[in-house]
Design a protein around this motif. Structure first.
Motif, mmCIF file in Angstrom:
data_model
loop_
_atom_site.group_PDB
_atom_site.id
_atom_site.type_symbol
_atom_site.label_atom_id
_atom_site.label_comp_id
_atom_site.label_asym_id
_atom_site.label_seq_id
_atom_site.Cartn_x
_atom_site.Cartn_y
_atom_site.Cartn_z
ATOM 1 N N UNK A 78 0.830 -1.209 0.000
ATOM 2 C CA UNK A 78 0.000 0.000 0.000
ATOM 3 C C UNK A 78 0.869 1.264 0.000
ATOM 4 N N UNK A 79 0.900 1.956 -1.133
ATOM 5 C CA UNK A 79 1.652 3.210 -1.224
ATOM 6 C C UNK A 79 0.696 4.375 -0.945
ATOM 7 N N UNK A 80 1.059 5.202 0.024
ATOM 8 C CA UNK A 80 0.205 6.345 0.395
ATOM 9 C C UNK A 80 1.042 7.366 1.154
ATOM 10 N N UNK A 81 0.754 8.634 0.917
ATOM 11 C CA UNK A 81 1.397 9.723 1.672
ATOM 12 C C UNK A 81 2.927 9.637 1.660
ATOM 13 N N UNK A 82 3.488 9.169 0.544
ATOM 14 C CA UNK A 82 4.950 9.142 0.430
ATOM 15 C C UNK A 82 5.621 7.962 1.121
ATOM 16 N N UNK A 83 4.801 7.035 1.648
ATOM 17 C CA UNK A 83 5.379 5.864 2.314
ATOM 18 C C UNK A 83 4.743 4.593 1.748
ATOM 19 N N UNK A 84 5.320 3.455 2.048
ATOM 20 C CA UNK A 84 4.719 2.184 1.646
ATOM 21 C C UNK A 84 4.513 1.335 2.897
ATOM 22 N N UNK A 85 3.327 0.753 2.999
ATOM 23 C CA UNK A 85 2.971 -0.063 4.162
ATOM 24 C C UNK A 85 2.793 -1.516 3.732
ATOM 25 N N UNK A 86 3.291 -2.414 4.549
ATOM 26 C CA UNK A 86 3.229 -3.843 4.248
ATOM 27 C C UNK A 86 1.779 -4.294 4.060
ATOM 28 N N UNK A 87 1.547 -5.076 3.004
ATOM 29 C CA UNK A 87 0.267 -5.772 2.815
ATOM 30 C C UNK A 87 0.542 -7.246 3.088
ATOM 31 N N UNK A 113 0.480 2.554 17.548
ATOM 32 C CA UNK A 113 -0.409 1.732 18.383
ATOM 33 C C UNK A 113 -0.102 0.245 18.230
ATOM 34 N N UNK A 114 1.177 -0.065 18.028
ATOM 35 C CA UNK A 114 1.595 -1.465 17.857
ATOM 36 C C UNK A 114 1.258 -2.272 19.111
ATOM 37 N N UNK A 115 0.878 -3.521 18.898
ATOM 38 C CA UNK A 115 0.604 -4.418 20.027
ATOM 39 C C UNK A 115 1.406 -5.702 19.815
ATOM 40 N N UNK A 116 1.300 -6.626 20.763
ATOM 41 C CA UNK A 116 2.024 -7.891 20.657
ATOM 42 C C UNK A 116 3.315 -7.849 21.447
ATOM 43 N N UNK A 117 3.955 -9.003 21.566
ATOM 44 C CA UNK A 117 5.215 -9.082 22.312
ATOM 45 C C UNK A 117 6.210 -9.946 21.557
ATOM 46 N N UNK A 119 8.653 -11.683 19.213
ATOM 47 C CA UNK A 119 8.750 -11.721 17.753
ATOM 48 C C UNK A 119 7.441 -11.322 17.067
ATOM 49 N N UNK A 120 6.358 -11.283 17.834
ATOM 50 C CA UNK A 120 5.039 -10.950 17.269
ATOM 51 C C UNK A 120 4.694 -9.485 17.462
ATOM 52 N N UNK A 121 5.708 -8.627 17.498
ATOM 53 C CA UNK A 121 5.475 -7.189 17.687
ATOM 54 C C UNK A 121 6.182 -6.416 16.566
ATOM 55 N N UNK A 122 5.450 -6.200 15.476
ATOM 56 C CA UNK A 122 5.993 -5.379 14.384
ATOM 57 C C UNK A 122 7.117 -6.057 13.635
ATOM 58 N N UNK A 240 5.717 -10.253 7.364
ATOM 59 C CA UNK A 240 5.716 -11.304 8.385
ATOM 60 C C UNK A 240 4.291 -11.668 8.774
ATOM 61 N N UNK A 241 4.098 -12.918 9.146
ATOM 62 C CA UNK A 241 2.762 -13.410 9.448
ATOM 63 C C UNK A 241 2.242 -13.105 10.834
ATOM 64 N N UNK A 242 2.944 -12.233 11.602
ATOM 65 C CA UNK A 242 2.403 -11.942 12.938
ATOM 66 C C UNK A 242 1.110 -11.123 12.814
ATOM 67 N N UNK A 243 0.413 -11.008 13.940
ATOM 68 C CA UNK A 243 -0.929 -10.387 13.904
ATOM 69 C C UNK A 243 -0.881 -8.872 14.115
ATOM 70 N N UNK A 244 0.325 -8.311 14.308
ATOM 71 C CA UNK A 244 0.375 -6.885 14.640
ATOM 72 C C UNK A 244 0.114 -6.015 13.412
ATOM 73 N N UNK A 245 -0.164 -4.753 13.652
ATOM 74 C CA UNK A 245 -0.472 -3.792 12.578
ATOM 75 C C UNK A 245 0.765 -3.661 11.691
#
Ligand code: MG
Length: 262
Positions: A78-87, A113-117, A119-122, A240-245
């Motif tokens: 996802x490219x937006x606002x000059x940055x790219x975010x992982x899909x 607002x990242x969550x998780x702990x 290896x599952x944190x971002x 990565x397949x973790x559940x975090x944002x």
């Protein structure tokens, strides 16, 4: 029995024993927790590309990238606002161009607002050379390692499962962070044996975290790495397949370097 045959049998037996030992290993067997890299507060982080850099992501499109598992398909992040975010559904992406030795700059940001702990944190990753589909290649770990403990050779700035960072210069989530990496590709002899290992020097937020370390082979989640011959490779980013944002990237550029041994 002939001496040469005995030696050959010994080699084969050793090979089988090594393969069996690898199969019996668990992920935890190559994770360690001490010593913990000291926390340091970095100075500056981000910058403007030098004039001779190849711009891999300029904030507008992913025209220099493809989907790792099907390089005929464009990179669908996802490219937006000059940055790219992982899909995460789209999987890993990698550069169309392949490289040997280079200097790379990349900026990344964990969601505030990242969550998780652990290896599952971002979790994401910078594969300095992508040797195949999925996570095949040599990974420098990307993770929210700001007050988030995990095995030290798996925290941000680590050469995953091989070298922890020398120190921990993480900014908190929401702040842009930078990697500057000097990658020296491995070299192989004509018979496929290793001539010289891959080497990495890396700065994390301007602070040295890897000082010309010699890699043991491509990254492995389970077991001990070993080399297989390859030539120039794409640079890859991990979904990565973790559940975090999902995390975001910006300002990615590379400068191919001459062979340091020629
Ligand atoms: Mg990772």
């Amino acid at each position: 029995m002939h001496k040469k045959i005995l030696i050959a049998i010994a080699f084969i037996t050793t090979g089988i024993a090594t393969a069996n030992a690898q199969q019996k290993m668990k992920p935890e067997d190559t994770e360690y927790y001490t010593p913990v890299p000291p926390v340091v507060t970095p100075g500056k982080t981000c910058g403007v590309p030098p004039s001779d850099a190849i711009i891999l992501f300029n904030g507008k499109d992913l025209s220099k990238w493809v989907t790792t598992n099907d390089p005929t398909k464009p990179a669908d992040w996802d490219v937006h606002d000059g940055i790219v975010t992982v899909n995460k559904k789209a999987g890993n992406i990698q550069t169309k161009q392949s490289f040997m030795d280079y200097q790379l700059h990349l900026e990344w940001r964990e969601p505030i607002n990242i969550a998780g702990t652990g290896q599952a944190r971002g979790n994401s990753g910078l594969f300095l050379a992508s040797t195949g589909k999925g996570d095949d290649g040599y990974e420098m770990q990307i993770l929210d390692s700001y007050k988030n403990s995990t095995y030290v050779n798996g925290q941000a700035g680590a050469i995953y499962k091989q070298y922890p960072p020398l120190v921990n210069p993480n900014f908190p989530p929401g702040v842009w962070q930078s990697y500057d990496v000097i990658w020296t590709a491995p070299r192989f002899n004509e018979d496929g044996s290793l001539k010289s290992p891959a080497k990495v020097t890396a700065f994390f937020n301007g602070v040295l975290v890897q000082n010309n370390v010699k890699l043991k082979g491509p990254t492995l989640y389970i077991g001990n790495p070993s080399y297989k011959p390859h030539g120039p490779c794409p640079i890859k980013l991990q979904a990565h397949g973790d559940k975090s944002i999902p995390i975001s990237f910006r300002n990615i550029w590379v400068r191919p370097l001459p062979d340091p041994n020629s």
